[in-house]
Scaffold this motif. Structure first.
Motif, PDB file in Angstrom:
ATOM      1  N   VAL A 106       0.830  -1.197   0.000  1.00 11.91           N
ATOM      2  CA  VAL A 106       0.000   0.000   0.000  1.00 11.91           C
ATOM      3  C   VAL A 106       0.869   1.254   0.000  1.00 11.91           C
ATOM      4  O   VAL A 106       1.810   1.381   0.803  1.00 11.91           O
ATOM      5  N   ASP A 107       0.542   2.167  -0.898  1.00 15.34           N
ATOM      6  CA  ASP A 107       1.212   3.471  -0.964  1.00 15.34           C
ATOM      7  C   ASP A 107       0.131   4.532  -0.787  1.00 15.34           C
ATOM      8  O   ASP A 107      -0.453   5.017  -1.759  1.00 15.34           O
ATOM      9  N   GLN A 156      -7.315   7.646   5.075  1.00 15.05           N
ATOM     10  CA  GLN A 156      -6.208   6.859   4.552  1.00 15.05           C
ATOM     11  C   GLN A 156      -4.906   7.649   4.450  1.00 15.05           C
ATOM     12  O   GLN A 156      -3.850   7.211   4.898  1.00 15.05           O
ATOM     13  N   ALA A 157      -4.963   8.819   3.861  1.00 18.42           N
ATOM     14  CA  ALA A 157      -3.730   9.580   3.623  1.00 18.42           C
ATOM     15  C   ALA A 157      -3.196  10.210   4.897  1.00 18.42           C
ATOM     16  O   ALA A 157      -1.979  10.224   5.125  1.00 18.42           O
ATOM     17  N   LYS A 158      -4.068  10.742   5.742  1.00 19.57           N
ATOM     18  CA  LYS A 158      -3.607  11.496   6.903  1.00 19.57           C
ATOM     19  C   LYS A 158      -3.255  10.594   8.081  1.00 19.57           C
ATOM     20  O   LYS A 158      -2.291  10.852   8.802  1.00 19.57           O
ATOM     21  N   PHE A 159      -4.052   9.550   8.298  1.00 21.85           N
ATOM     22  CA  PHE A 159      -3.722   8.615   9.370  1.00 21.85           C
ATOM     23  C   PHE A 159      -2.375   7.951   9.106  1.00 21.85           C
ATOM     24  O   PHE A 159      -1.574   7.744  10.016  1.00 21.85           O
ATOM     25  N   HIS A 160      -2.117   7.624   7.833  1.00 26.53           N
ATOM     26  CA  HIS A 160      -0.864   6.954   7.477  1.00 26.53           C
ATOM     27  C   HIS A 160       0.232   7.958   7.118  1.00 26.53           C
ATOM     28  O   HIS A 160       1.073   7.688   6.258  1.00 26.53           O
ATOM     29  N   ARG A 198       6.660   2.270   7.116  1.00 27.24           N
ATOM     30  CA  ARG A 198       5.378   2.374   7.818  1.00 27.24           C
ATOM     31  C   ARG A 198       5.103   1.118   8.642  1.00 27.24           C
ATOM     32  O   ARG A 198       4.515   1.191   9.732  1.00 27.24           O
ATOM     33  N   GLN A 199       5.505  -0.034   8.134  1.00 30.99           N
ATOM     34  CA  GLN A 199       5.358  -1.266   8.911  1.00 30.99           C
ATOM     35  C   GLN A 199       5.993  -1.116  10.279  1.00 30.99           C
ATOM     36  O   GLN A 199       5.397  -1.438  11.312  1.00 30.99           O
ATOM     37  N   ALA A 200       7.215  -0.620  10.284  1.00 30.28           N
ATOM     38  CA  ALA A 200       7.959  -0.496  11.536  1.00 30.28           C
ATOM     39  C   ALA A 200       7.262   0.477  12.489  1.00 30.28           C
ATOM     40  O   ALA A 200       7.172   0.229  13.700  1.00 30.28           O
ATOM     41  N   ALA A 250       3.584   9.747   6.868  1.00 26.35           N
ATOM     42  CA  ALA A 250       4.882   9.059   6.872  1.00 26.35           C
ATOM     43  C   ALA A 250       5.648   9.245   8.174  1.00 26.35           C
ATOM     44  O   ALA A 250       6.535   8.446   8.498  1.00 26.35           O
ATOM     45  N   SER A 251       5.314  10.285   8.943  1.00 32.84           N
ATOM     46  CA  SER A 251       6.004  10.521  10.215  1.00 32.84           C
ATOM     47  C   SER A 251       5.654   9.496  11.279  1.00 32.84           C
ATOM     48  O   SER A 251       6.398   9.335  12.256  1.00 32.84           O
ATOM     49  N   GLY A 252       4.503   8.824  11.093  1.00 33.29           N
ATOM     50  CA  GLY A 252       4.022   7.901  12.115  1.00 33.29           C
ATOM     51  C   GLY A 252       3.257   8.588  13.225  1.00 33.29           C
ATOM     52  O   GLY A 252       2.789   7.934  14.165  1.00 33.29           O
TER      53      GLY A 252
END
Length: 862
Positions: free
Chosen positions: A627-628, A786-790, A832-834, A792-794
């Protein structure tokens, strides 16, 4: 405070089910209601069914007295621990009397007896009754209840419980009332309300001529927003008589609305307790969707009177027996009230967006799970919505008349008892003895979504068409291999002009199966799984085939579905191009399909409004190997903007045509017109016409249009956004359900600062972590962004985990359900997994964690 554990408790297994050793014939309850120290006296008239000690469930109960057949028991005769009360020796028939003390004011879990607003309320499903008194708290222990309540007459003038009222009065400044339920019920259906409420009253005359008193009890000032709920109730009562021959069986039917509630509503016999969100509705405060949700939930809980109350489930593993069946019933009811095709589309959209995703991840479980650690975690779309699809497959396989015979069998054979899915199957099988449908039971015991592929062969020599179907279901936790499912496949064969050559329902039950159609004069195009005849994923349809079906299929659901699949394929192709650094280009076929949909709008506005909605970002994510979220968001927004600009004139014309509808009209056609108008508004705003949203917001015609405009403005940072949000807050800050919308709009916004705003809103004076509606409106809504919850900063993951840990201390049911947003962590890129895994591990590292949250977090990481 919530229960906490330092190590996981033992799971409960379906295979370990044993019938209860003791039965309860009659329950007499006396409540002396005080916020800090309520005393509950219980007299249980019981008899032995098998050997063993008597154990009664109980949590957080202070035992004051205990008597067996009138004799006080000594300390050496019983034992009390955190799980309940065990009495070492009892006769075969006896009366057990206990007096306990509880503290409703400190019950933040909202399970058992708790306080909200002006008084006392209960929620006993699934295991709340054990927080009220000692009892064998399980669904298969059914008894008749008689209840007496006393409370401060000035503060709590209204005293309600299950069944029919026997008597009431006032003594020493305290009200009292006695209620009796003539029907045996499990403890999870017990209900009590003691509060300062007012009633909106009406009556219903049943098909046998009995008059039933109806009451909707709400806080003072909310009476004017109950009219729609009352009309919905009467419509549902009549529909159940007409459709299933099921007549209401008490003298009164009451609904009490409460602001603090973990779920939507509860079907307690004769006294439904509702979240205010599903009772209160007026054009000024509720959207069209709210009006429909009120009607749906009112109907759902009423339908439980037979499918859930008169016939309940033997154990919690059978939960879908009542919930899936009743969801199917409320779906059919709503389809009869509005557009059946649009209702089917909406139901499948929800199923795919939630249940299909669960089936593909670590939280997958069967419709009937084999085990659970915390039963509250299994109130899922698998139990409800997928369970409803299984019931629908029964009907599709059997036909409507035979299905009705099966329902009659089921109610007759299991009335006033606790049933299993096998009992439901037996009733259905008896209605079609000529067909063997046993394989449908696999849907209850196997998790996962079957994937279907197909091949077509046309033989001009003998004018035959052969359809080959193959099914495969991917492994799910604990189930590596799957046996073939039984499913109905409704097929339509279309000629090159879209004319229907035939429609037939096939019975597909093998891993691979051939179906031959004779007397077919020309090569057809097969329209498969019409009306979504089975909850599967159909693979392998070409772009050309999808375009044909989207334009010409005579099945409205499949027409919509083909357009959705075409759009998904086109957008995912654009996502790949975006990842490769190429400039976005809109697929010409997609633009043509949207234009064609707009041209068909006058024939069916409700369908057109649904068809115009592009596949959501989360659904697009489900079709990506990795997922991107950033690429998905960029492409979908570019597609909306391009379509809005390219078809501006058509959208504009559609907008003004639909704007003619009366803002106060809440009929089906009026709702359809507003849905289409606001779909057009979304495309126009995506193309830059923000002033249109500002103008609509300021008109304030009704909440549907106001909120649609505010949603568009919330995406665009600037003075208009801030002014609109401030104006909305100022107008509605004292109306909780409307203020929930204010929080939710900001949580779902596409604006660059959404994450920062959500974090700031958690500190807002109107944000209340104790209120489940407010938590869902802000944190729950944000987790679906989808975009804001994920991000990239975590930071989105950290925010969710922070809320989970805070909530776990007070309301673990709500906390645990939020964790599902972190469940698909393996489907993202390593960075993102980490980040997601780190937050799950942080949750599990909490020294004391509720069983609810522990189970969800540990399964997500497993």
């Amino acid at each position: 405070m919530a229960d906490a554990v330092t190590a996981p408790r033992q799971p409960v297994h379906l295979a370990d089910y044993r019938a209860p050793a003791f039965a309860v014939d009659q329950v007499e309850l006396e409540f002396d209601l005080h916020p800090q120290a309520t005393q509950v006296r219980a007299r249980l008239h019981m008899h032995r069914r098998s050997a063993g000690q008597l154990h009664l469930d109980g949590r957080k109960l202070k035992l004051l007295e205990i008597r067996l057949d009138g004799e006080e028991l000594g300390d050496n005769s019983y034992h009390v621990d955190e799980a309940g009360l065990t009495i070492y020796e009892v006769p075969d028939r006896f009366t057990l009397e206990t007096l306990v003390e509880i503290c409703p004011a400190e019950n933040t879990e909202l399970s058992g007896l708790y306080m909200s607003g002006s008084g006392f309320f209960t929620q006993c499903e699934p295991e709340g009754f054990r927080k009220i008194t000692f009892f064998p708290d399980r669904p298969d222990v059914m008894a008749r209840y008689r209840v007496r309540m006393t409370a401060d007459a000035q503060k709590y003038p209204v005293l309600l419980s299950n069944g029919n009222k026997l008597a009431e009065g006032t003594e020493n400044a305290r009200n009292w009332a006695e209620w009796e339920d003539p029907h045996p019920k499990p403890s999870y259906l017990f209900a009590l309300v003691a509060a300062d409420l007012v009633a909106v009253r009406d009556e219903f005359v049943t098909m046998s001529g009995r008059r039933v008193e109806l009451g909707i009890w709400v806080e003072r000032g909310d009476e004017t927003r109950c009219g729609h709920a009352m009309e919905s109730l009467k419509t549902a009562m009549r529909w159940d008589e007409d459709t299933f021959g099921l007549e209401y069986d008490l003298d009164v039917f009451n609904i009490a609305a409460v602001a603090d509630f973990n779920a939507g509503a509860m079907e307690n016999k004769g006294l439904n307790i509702f979240n205010t969100a599903y009772v209160l509705a007026s054009p000024e405060t509720a959207t069209d969707t709210d009006f429909q949700n009120v009607e749906r939930v009112i109907a759902h809980e009423y339908f439980h009177n037979w499918t859930g109350d008169r016939v309940t489930c033997r154990d919690w593993f059978q939960l879908s027996l009542k919930e899936g069946l009743t969801v199917f019933r409320d779906q059919e009811f709503m389809a009869d009230q509005f557009s059946a095709a649009v209702k089917r589309i909406a139901d499948v959209r929800l199923l795919r967006a939630t249940q299909f995703r669960d089936d593909a991840g670590p939280l997958a479980h069967p419709v009937r799970p084999a085990s659970y650690l915390e039963i509250n975690n299994f109130y899922t779309t698998t139990i409800y919505e997928k369970g409803a699809e299984v019931v629908r497959m029964y009907r599709t396989l059997m036909g409507r008349e035979a299905f009705r015979r099966g329902m009659d069998n089921y109610i007759r054979d299991n009335d006033n008892s606790a049933a299993t899915v096998e009992d439901f199957f037996a009733a259905m099988q008896a209605a079609v003895p000529e067909h063997n449908i046993w394989q449908i039971l696999r849907w209850y015991d196997q998790a996962g979504t079957p994937e279907i592929t197909f091949e077509e062969t046309y033989n001009p020599t003998n004018r035959s068409f052969m359809l080959t179907l193959r099914q495969h279901t991917n492994p799910t936790p604990g189930q590596e291999s799957k046996l073939p499912f039984l499913m109905p496949v409704t097929v339509g064969l279309l000629d090159e002009n879209g004319n229907e050559m035939l429609e037939e329902t096939l019975v597909f039950h093998q891993a691979e199966q051939n179906f031959v159609f004779s007397h077919i004069d020309k090569p057809p195009v097969a329209s498969l799984f019409r009306n979504f005849s089975a909850p599967v994923k159909l693979k392998g349809q070409s772009r050309e085939r999808l375009a044909f079906l989207a334009a010409k299929d005579t099945d409205l659901f499949n027409r919509w579905d083909a357009l959705q699949q075409y759009a998904s394929a086109a957008l995912l192709e654009a996502v790949a191009a975006h990842q490769a650094g190429r400039i976005f280009q809109l697929d010409a076929g997609l633009q043509d399909a949207i234009a064609a949909t707009l041209r068909q709008a006058p024939r069916d506005q409700a369908f057109t409004a649904e068809a115009l909605i592009l596949p959501s970002e989360s659904l697009l994510a489900d079709d990506m190997a990795v997922v991107d979220p950033d690429a998905i968001h960029a492409v979908r927004e570019a597609a909306r903007a391009t379509l809005g600009a390219a078809l501006r004139d058509r959208f504009n014309s559609m907008y003004w045509e639909c704007a003619k509808v009366n803002p106060a009209d809440h009929s089906g056609p009026a709702m359809a017109a507003r849905a289409l108008k606001n779909a057009a508004l979304a495309y126009l705003c995506a193309a830059g016409d923000v002033p249109r949203a500002w103008e609509q917001f300021n008109q304030g015609a009704n909440m549907t249009d106001t909120l649609a405009a505010l949603t568009q403005l919330a995406d665009k940072p600037g003075e208009k956004r801030e002014a609109a949000l401030a104006a909305f807050y100022d107008e509605w800050k004292d109306t909780p359900l409307v203020l929930d919308k204010w929080f939710s709009v900001q949580a779902r916004a596409n604006a660059p600062d959404t994450l920062a705003r959500v974090r700031a809103l958690t500190q807002h004076e109107a944000f209340d972590l104790r209120n489940p509606n407010r938590v869902r409106a802000l944190i729950g809504a944000f987790s679906t962004n989808q975009a804001k919850f994920h991000d990239a900063s975590g930071d989105g993951y950290r925010l969710l985990a922070d809320m989970v840990l805070r909530l776990d201390e007070t309301n673990p049911q709500v906390a645990a359900r939020l964790i599902a947003a972190l469940g698909p962590w393996r489907r993202f890129a390593p960075a993102r997994q980490a980040l997601m895994r780190t937050e799950l591990e942080r949750i599990l590292a909490r020294g004391k964690l509720s069983p609810n949250t522990y189970e969800m977090a540990s399964k997500a990481l497993a």
